[in-house]
Design an enzyme around this catalytic site. Structure first.
Site, PDB file in Angstrom:
ATOM      1  NE  ARG A   1      45.892  38.502  70.055  1.00 38.53           N
ATOM      2  CZ  ARG A   1      45.989  38.361  68.724  1.00 38.53           C
ATOM      3  NH1 ARG A   1      46.076  39.421  67.976  1.00 38.53           N
ATOM      4  NH2 ARG A   1      46.003  37.172  68.163  1.00 38.53           N
TER       5      ARG A   1
ATOM      6  CB  THR B   1      39.967  27.644  78.550  1.00 40.63           C
ATOM      7  OG1 THR B   1      41.229  28.307  78.468  1.00 40.63           O
ATOM      8  CG2 THR B   1      39.450  27.679  79.966  1.00 40.63           C
TER       9      THR B   1
ATOM     10  CB  THR C   1      50.899  27.366  72.118  1.00 33.57           C
ATOM     11  OG1 THR C   1      52.023  28.225  72.234  1.00 33.57           O
ATOM     12  CG2 THR C   1      50.342  27.389  70.701  1.00 33.57           C
TER      13      THR C   1
ATOM     14  CB  ALA D   1      56.221  40.970  68.201  1.00 30.32           C
TER      15      ALA D   1
ATOM     16  CG  HIS E   1      38.560  33.485  73.342  1.00 30.82           C
ATOM     17  ND1 HIS E   1      37.852  32.371  73.739  1.00 30.82           N
ATOM     18  CD2 HIS E   1      39.563  33.638  74.245  1.00 30.82           C
ATOM     19  CE1 HIS E   1      38.420  31.873  74.844  1.00 30.82           C
ATOM     20  NE2 HIS E   1      39.450  32.633  75.166  1.00 30.82           N
TER      21      HIS E   1
ATOM     22  CE  LYS F   1      41.073  30.711  71.522  1.00 33.65           C
ATOM     23  NZ  LYS F   1      42.523  30.458  71.684  1.00 33.65           N
TER      24      LYS F   1
ATOM     25  CG  MET G   1      49.198  30.027  81.602  1.00 31.61           C
ATOM     26  SD  MET G   1      50.629  29.059  82.057  1.00 31.61           S
ATOM     27  CE  MET G   1      50.937  28.118  80.565  1.00 31.61           C
TER      28      MET G   1
END
Ligand SMILES: NC(=O)C1=CN([C@@H]2O[C@H](COP(=O)(O)OP(=O)(O)OC[C@H]3O[C@@H](n4cnc5c(N)ncnc54)[C@H](OP(=O)(O)O)[C@@H]3O)[C@@H](O)[C@H]2O)C=CC1
Ligand SMILES: O=C(O)C1=N[C@H](C(=O)O)C[C@H](O)C1
Length: 268
Positions: free
Chosen positions: A12, A166, A99, A10, A155, A159, A125
């Site tokens: 994002r 990253t 994660t 459920a 972001h 968040k 990814m």
């Protein structure tokens, strides 16, 4: 056909991963689960993610569904992810972990656990960011200590971890290429009469605002010029497609901890 279990369906990313699975003939949804107490538990996973019903009910424990799939795709929260990795090790089930924000201890535990199951873990990814690592490595090697390295990430306001996984990985790549220890040279905040910039510091700055999907800039500042390498994600689907690609890749690997550079064949 690879059978996937989505953790945090459920969320994002969970929703976009289900859409990416739905659009791919080589992988199907075997099960989906959420945090115990989530309003999504008991609903159809397709409905939760804005698709037609898929006949897969959202459950609230990985233990109950781990036998149904080949690979667990986990974009949840660091404490949940490490608990799921313990179960994956127990059941020798493949895992893809997106994660971020895992603690140092959790990362060390994951490395140990991954001796018992194949696991792809990567803070980003997307193909673009994985190429960016290569570009940053080359730029840092060519420019050397004459150019100041600053990383800026932006972001969405929801968040939880900072800086982004990253940005930290970009900093690690730059530090390794410049033969620096990030523990000693990373600077995560500046305020007040801090004096001149030290030559070898690597600045890592965080912006949080609105619905920004994910932006990373690596700036190399010299005298008379600067170079900026920028990646902007405009849709979470780029991460979701990467996660599905990793899931299909990891199911036939021997136990071990892999990253997206392995999946994309970018390792030297
Ligand atoms: N590697 C990559 O390419 C990317 C990584 N990320 C990372 O993925 C993670 C998730 O991001 P995002 O989707 O935006 O976050 P969300 O908060 O939207 O989604 C996380 C979901 O996991 C659920 N969850 C929490 N605990 C558990 C549990 N024990 N079992 C099952 N589900 C659980 C949450 O439920 P609840 O809200 O009820 O707590 C939520 O639905 C973050 O760490 C983020 O940094 C994000 C994008 C790309
Ligand atoms: O939380 C997010 O949204 C994202 N997190 C990842 C990170 O922390 O690096 C990757 C991406 O930029 C989106």
């Amino acid at each position: 056909m690879v059978k996937a279990i989505i953790a945090g369906v459920a969320g994002r990313m969970g929703g976009r991963i289900l859409h990416a699975i739905h659009a791919d003939d080589g992988i199907s949804l075997a099960a989906a689960f959420e945090r115990p107490g989530s309003p999504a538990v008991g609903a159809d996973a397709g409905t939760v993610c804005g698709l037609a019903p898929l006949g897969v009910t959202v459950r609230d424990r990985l233990e109950d569904v781990i036998g149904l799939g080949d690979v667990i795709i986990d974009f949840t929260f660091h404490e949940a992810t490490i608990a799921h990795a313990r179960l994956a090790a127990e059941h020798a089930r493949a895992m893809v972990i997106g994660t971020t924000g895992l603690t140092r201890d959790e990362m060390a535990e994951l490395k140990d656990l991954a001796a018992r199951f194949p696991c792809v873990q990567a803070p980003n990814m997307s193909v673009g960011v994985n190429l960016l690592y290569k570009l940053v490595e080359t730029a840092a090697r060519v420019l050397g200590d004459d150019y100041d390295v600053e990383i800026v990430e932006a972001h969405h306001r929801m968040k939880k971890d900072a800086p982004s996984g990253t940005a930290l990985q970009l900093a690690r790549v730059a530090a390794a290429a410049l033969d620096r220890d990030l523990e000693e040279t990373g600077v995560y905040a500046r305020h007040g009469m801090i004096g001149e910039r030290t030559r070898k510091e690597i600045g890592i700055q965080t912006v949080r605002a609105g619905d920004i999907v994910g932006e990373h800039t690596v700036l190399f500042g010299g005298i008379g010029e600067r170079i900026e390498l920028v990646h902007r994600a405009s849709s979470r689907d780029t991460f979701a497609r990467g996660a599905v690609r990793a899931a299909k890749w990891v199911v036939s690997r021997p136990p071990g901890l892999y990253d997206m550079q392995d999946v994309l064949g970018l390792k030297d």
